[in-house]
Design a protein around this motif. Structure first.
Motif, PDB file in Angstrom:
ATOM      1  N   LYS A   1      -3.171  -7.861   4.174  1.00 33.56           N
ATOM      2  CA  LYS A   1      -4.416  -7.526   3.477  1.00 33.56           C
ATOM      3  C   LYS A   1      -5.562  -8.499   3.768  1.00 33.56           C
ATOM      4  O   LYS A   1      -6.090  -9.140   2.861  1.00 33.56           O
TER       5      LYS A   1
ATOM      6  N   ARG B   1      -9.630  -5.006   2.201  1.00 30.07           N
ATOM      7  CA  ARG B   1      -9.213  -3.847   1.429  1.00 30.07           C
ATOM      8  C   ARG B   1     -10.302  -2.779   1.508  1.00 30.07           C
ATOM      9  O   ARG B   1     -11.408  -3.039   1.974  1.00 30.07           O
ATOM     10  N   VAL B   2      -9.970  -1.595   1.012  1.00 27.53           N
ATOM     11  CA  VAL B   2     -10.965  -0.523   0.943  1.00 27.53           C
ATOM     12  C   VAL B   2     -12.112  -0.974   0.038  1.00 27.53           C
ATOM     13  O   VAL B   2     -11.896  -1.471  -1.056  1.00 27.53           O
ATOM     14  N   GLY B   3     -13.343  -0.811   0.528  1.00 28.69           N
ATOM     15  CA  GLY B   3     -14.527  -1.234  -0.220  1.00 28.69           C
ATOM     16  C   GLY B   3     -15.090  -2.565   0.224  1.00 28.69           C
ATOM     17  O   GLY B   3     -16.228  -2.905  -0.119  1.00 28.69           O
TER      18      GLY B   3
ATOM     19  N   THR C   1      -8.531   2.208  11.256  1.00 31.52           N
ATOM     20  CA  THR C   1      -9.327   1.868  10.067  1.00 31.52           C
ATOM     21  C   THR C   1     -10.715   2.465  10.242  1.00 31.52           C
ATOM     22  O   THR C   1     -11.296   2.399  11.327  1.00 31.52           O
TER      23      THR C   1
ATOM     24  N   GLU D   1       0.834  -1.200   0.000  1.00 31.51           N
ATOM     25  CA  GLU D   1       0.000   0.000   0.000  1.00 31.51           C
ATOM     26  C   GLU D   1       0.875   1.258   0.000  1.00 31.51           C
ATOM     27  O   GLU D   1       1.906   1.319   0.673  1.00 31.51           O
TER      28      GLU D   1
ATOM     29  N   THR E   1     -18.610  -1.222   5.807  1.00 37.52           N
ATOM     30  CA  THR E   1     -17.781  -1.166   4.600  1.00 37.52           C
ATOM     31  C   THR E   1     -16.516  -0.380   4.885  1.00 37.52           C
ATOM     32  O   THR E   1     -16.574   0.732   5.444  1.00 37.52           O
ATOM     33  N   VAL E   2     -15.370  -0.927   4.533  1.00 37.61           N
ATOM     34  CA  VAL E   2     -14.086  -0.269   4.799  1.00 37.61           C
ATOM     35  C   VAL E   2     -13.956   0.963   3.907  1.00 37.61           C
ATOM     36  O   VAL E   2     -14.029   0.880   2.689  1.00 37.61           O
ATOM     37  N   LYS E   3     -13.767   2.121   4.545  1.00 34.76           N
ATOM     38  CA  LYS E   3     -13.615   3.373   3.799  1.00 34.76           C
ATOM     39  C   LYS E   3     -12.155   3.782   3.668  1.00 34.76           C
ATOM     40  O   LYS E   3     -11.691   4.154   2.592  1.00 34.76           O
ATOM     41  N   VAL E   4     -11.408   3.724   4.781  1.00 34.11           N
ATOM     42  CA  VAL E   4     -10.005   4.150   4.790  1.00 34.11           C
ATOM     43  C   VAL E   4      -9.218   3.208   5.689  1.00 34.11           C
ATOM     44  O   VAL E   4      -9.686   2.840   6.772  1.00 34.11           O
ATOM     45  N   ILE E   5      -8.013   2.824   5.239  1.00 31.29           N
ATOM     46  CA  ILE E   5      -7.074   2.076   6.085  1.00 31.29           C
ATOM     47  C   ILE E   5      -5.846   2.956   6.288  1.00 31.29           C
ATOM     48  O   ILE E   5      -5.043   3.152   5.372  1.00 31.29           O
ATOM     49  N   ASP E   6      -5.715   3.520   7.476  1.00 37.88           N
ATOM     50  CA  ASP E   6      -4.566   4.339   7.808  1.00 37.88           C
ATOM     51  C   ASP E   6      -3.545   3.516   8.590  1.00 37.88           C
ATOM     52  O   ASP E   6      -3.787   2.361   8.919  1.00 37.88           O
TER      53      ASP E   6
END
Length: 281
Positions: free
Chosen positions: A128, A131-133, A154, A62, A145-150
């Motif tokens: 992983k 993932r986003v989405g 998360t 990433e 629903t995953v929006k952002v992975i910092d």
């Protein structure tokens, strides 16, 4: 008296000049050696950064963790280079190492929770599990629903359109169910019929409804299974596969169509009830 003082000062100046002349070759040699080590070290650090970046890109890491780890490696190598350059000038490096170690220990203890979240973020971005989405649920009781992975947390969007921020340390140590990863989902809901119903007929009716649904996959084949004898009904489990995009639409259509078909066939879908018998003495 003044003449003696002047001669004393001149003697000290001459000794200083003699010492400087004697030490000059060593000082120049140390400066040249330190400069060469500095330039060579900076060149090697640039080469290492380029090599690490190529490895990260090749492994599809990433971008956020790629940038963070690249900068971290860069600073570690520069600190090591600084210690080597200082040692070339004849300075004792044990003090620098002790100070750096003490500072690292103090920072690590004060940021223990943040470091745990950082480590969790690194694991999530490297391995992983989602993932986003992706739509996920965790054993912490949160799903969305995953929006952002910092790096440190998360962010999920729940079906109620609420934003939930989860620390990565907590998320990486919990069980995660990823509903999106495989690309398909399978319904798994029950419909209860009365004990007087013809179960084979009910299964045939339900399978016919499933086969007529436009979103239902034929492979893997849909199934209707008698699961258990409940308190007031016999439960039939509806198991049908479709893609992620049509899952909720198909499930709603099946529930409505199955209820209508059973009603039209005269098969009762009972609600929970209890029979009470009074015994007279």
């Amino acid at each position: 008296m003044k003449v003696e003082q002047l001669e004393n000062v001149e003697g000290k100046i001459e000794k200083f000049i003699d010492s400087a002349i004697a030490y000059a070759p060593i000082l120049i040699s140390s400066l040249v050696s330190a400069a060469l080590v500095l330039f060579l070290g900076l060149w090697l650090i640039r080469m290492v950064r380029k090599l690490v970046d190529r490895i990260f890109v090749k492994r599809d890491i990433e971008p956020s963790i790629r940038t963070f780890l690249g900068n971290l490696i860069n600073w570690i190598l520069k600190v090591m280079l600084f210690i080597v350059v200082v040692s070339q000038l004849g300075v004792q490096t044990s003090t620098f190492i002790a100070v750096i170690g003490a500072a690292g220990l103090a920072i690590g203890m004060s940021l223990q929770g943040s470091l745990s979240n950082f480590a969790g973020g690194v694991l999530i971005l490297l391995f992983k599990p989602f993932r986003v989405g992706d739509y996920i649920s965790s054993s912490t009781g949160v799903d969305g629903t995953v929006k952002v992975i910092d790096i440190f947390n998360t962010k999920l969007v729940t079906p109620q359109n609420q934003l939930v921020v989860i620390p990565n340390g907590e998320l990486s140590n919990s069980n995660i169910t990823n509903y999106t990863e495989l690309g398909t989902r399978r319904t798994w809901f029950d419909i209860g019929v009365s004990y007087e119903a013809d179960l084979r007929k009910a299964k045939t009716i339900l399978l016919d409804i499933i086969n007529k649904n436009e979103h239902a996959f034929s492979d893997p084949a849909p199934d209707v299974v008698v699961t258990n004898l409940g308190d007031s009904a016999i439960n039939l489990s509806i198991r049908v596969t479709t893609n992620n995009e049509n899952f909720w639409t198909m499930q709603e259509q099946l529930i409505i169509s199955c209820k209508e078909a059973l009603d039209n066939a005269g098969i009762e879908i009972p609600f929970p009830q209890a029979d009470i018998h009074f015994k007279q003495n």
